[in-house]
Write a protein that holds these residues in place. Structure first.
Motif, PDB file in Angstrom:
ATOM      1  N   ALA A 103       0.845  -1.189   0.000  1.00 22.06           N
ATOM      2  CA  ALA A 103       0.000   0.000   0.000  1.00 22.06           C
ATOM      3  C   ALA A 103       0.881   1.240   0.000  1.00 22.06           C
ATOM      4  O   ALA A 103       2.079   1.179   0.315  1.00 22.06           O
TER       5      ALA A 103
ATOM      6  N   ARG B 114       0.913   2.302 -10.012  1.00 24.74           N
ATOM      7  CA  ARG B 114      -0.363   2.318  -9.297  1.00 24.74           C
ATOM      8  C   ARG B 114      -0.941   0.911  -9.121  1.00 24.74           C
ATOM      9  O   ARG B 114      -1.450   0.559  -8.052  1.00 24.74           O
ATOM     10  N   GLU B 115      -0.862   0.108 -10.165  1.00 24.70           N
ATOM     11  CA  GLU B 115      -1.466  -1.227 -10.104  1.00 24.70           C
ATOM     12  C   GLU B 115      -0.715  -2.173  -9.172  1.00 24.70           C
ATOM     13  O   GLU B 115      -1.208  -3.251  -8.842  1.00 24.70           O
TER      14      GLU B 115
ATOM     15  N   ALA C 226      -2.280  -2.462  -3.421  1.00 25.48           N
ATOM     16  CA  ALA C 226      -3.652  -2.866  -3.103  1.00 25.48           C
ATOM     17  C   ALA C 226      -4.513  -1.670  -2.766  1.00 25.48           C
ATOM     18  O   ALA C 226      -5.724  -1.669  -3.015  1.00 25.48           O
ATOM     19  N   THR C 227      -3.905  -0.641  -2.190  1.00 21.56           N
ATOM     20  CA  THR C 227      -4.657   0.557  -1.818  1.00 21.56           C
ATOM     21  C   THR C 227      -3.699   1.734  -1.698  1.00 21.56           C
ATOM     22  O   THR C 227      -2.498   1.556  -1.462  1.00 21.56           O
ATOM     23  N   ILE C 228      -4.242   2.923  -1.869  1.00 24.48           N
ATOM     24  CA  ILE C 228      -3.504   4.173  -1.699  1.00 24.48           C
ATOM     25  C   ILE C 228      -4.315   5.028  -0.746  1.00 24.48           C
ATOM     26  O   ILE C 228      -5.503   5.272  -0.974  1.00 24.48           O
ATOM     27  N   VAL C 229      -3.685   5.493   0.320  1.00 27.35           N
ATOM     28  CA  VAL C 229      -4.381   6.237   1.368  1.00 27.35           C
ATOM     29  C   VAL C 229      -3.749   7.617   1.495  1.00 27.35           C
ATOM     30  O   VAL C 229      -2.519   7.740   1.540  1.00 27.35           O
TER      31      VAL C 229
ATOM     32  N   GLN D  97      -8.736  11.658   1.322  1.00 23.08           N
ATOM     33  CA  GLN D  97      -9.820  10.713   1.611  1.00 23.08           C
ATOM     34  C   GLN D  97     -10.428  10.945   3.000  1.00 23.08           C
ATOM     35  O   GLN D  97     -11.262  10.163   3.447  1.00 23.08           O
TER      36      GLN D  97
ATOM     37  N   ALA E  62      -4.629   1.557   5.793  1.00 26.02           N
ATOM     38  CA  ALA E  62      -3.987   0.702   4.792  1.00 26.02           C
ATOM     39  C   ALA E  62      -3.949  -0.746   5.255  1.00 26.02           C
ATOM     40  O   ALA E  62      -4.252  -1.667   4.488  1.00 26.02           O
TER      41      ALA E  62
ATOM     42  N   ARG F  37      -7.459  -2.256   5.078  1.00 30.33           N
ATOM     43  CA  ARG F  37      -7.873  -2.533   3.700  1.00 30.33           C
ATOM     44  C   ARG F  37      -7.170  -3.759   3.132  1.00 30.33           C
ATOM     45  O   ARG F  37      -7.728  -4.470   2.297  1.00 30.33           O
ATOM     46  N   MET F  38      -5.931  -4.002   3.588  1.00 30.56           N
ATOM     47  CA  MET F  38      -5.195  -5.175   3.115  1.00 30.56           C
ATOM     48  C   MET F  38      -5.515  -6.423   3.922  1.00 30.56           C
ATOM     49  O   MET F  38      -5.087  -7.529   3.559  1.00 30.56           O
TER      50      MET F  38
END
Length: 223
Positions: free
Chosen positions: A110, A130-131, A134-137, A141, A155, A158-159
């Motif tokens: 992340a 970017r790909e 799994a997530t960008i925080v 947001q 993060a 989310r993971m």
């Protein structure tokens, strides 16, 4: 040892960690501060503010400003940064190899960064990273900036990984402190500061100039 336990997830700061770009931020900040006749201490500015939400940096100088005005002021600085750094975007040495190893072992990754969305796009999309995550925080947001642990905890959630099983890569004391508050181990990346700046943190398991220097670290063997 707890510090040697293999990581089950990796969380990366972006500026100064994924890329070595803090001098370009400093240049933009120096120009912005000068434009408003505000004093700017370049030697200490990034060490004190890196990882903070930009509104928290600018806000004290404009106590009567509303959110829209703070956003406008922030974009003045960020647009200068993006214009000057765009031709120089490059991944920190050894980063791609670490990302490749983590992916092979099924270790999710992340990004937890205070950067604005356009700045995130500049780095992650220019480098086609970017790909990988799994997530960008980010504070955009609704999360508080560092040293608050909010972004790193989000993060991990989310993971689907416990905070104690995450390793955070950071170049700034605010980020390492955020990791500490989140109950996470941290690796200090020495693009901005020397190792003594992180000596007081009990969650730092390594201090290195780049990701190549992490080869052989037990926690990153993913066994």
């Amino acid at each position: 040892m707890l510090s040697d336990r293999a990581a089950k997830a990796l969380i990366f700061d972006m500026d100064g960690t994924i890329v070595d770009n803090m001098r370009f931020h400093d240049d933009a900040w120096e120009r912005w501060y000068g434009g408003y006749d505000l004093p700017f201490e370049r030697a200490t500015f990034s060490a004190k503010t890196a990882g903070m939400a930009i509104s928290d940096i600018i806000g004290p100088h404009f106590p009567g400003a509303d959110v829209a005005e703070l956003d406008r002021l922030a974009e003045e600085k960020e647009s200068v940064y993006r214009e000057t750094y765009r031709p120089h975007v490059a991944a920190l040495t050894g980063l791609i190899e670490l990302l490749d190893r983590a992916r092979v072992h099924g270790v999710p990754m992340a990004v937890g960064t205070a950067a604005a969305p356009a700045n995130i796009a500049l780095i992650l999309d220019t480098l086609s990273l970017r790909e990988r995550f799994a997530t960008i925080v980010s504070p955009s947001q609704g999360f508080r900036g560092k040293p608050h642990p909010d972004m790193f905890l989000a993060a991990a959630e989310r993971m689907g990984v416990a905070p104690a099983d995450c390793i955070v890569f950071e170049d700034a004391p605010n980020g390492v402190e955020a990791a500490r508050r989140a109950g996470m181990r941290a690796v200090a990346i020495l693009t901005m500061l020397d190792a003594p700046a992180f000596a007081g943190f009990d969650n730092v398991i390594a201090s290195v100039p780049d990701f190549v220097a992490l080869n052989g670290l037990p926690a990153l063997r993913f066994a």
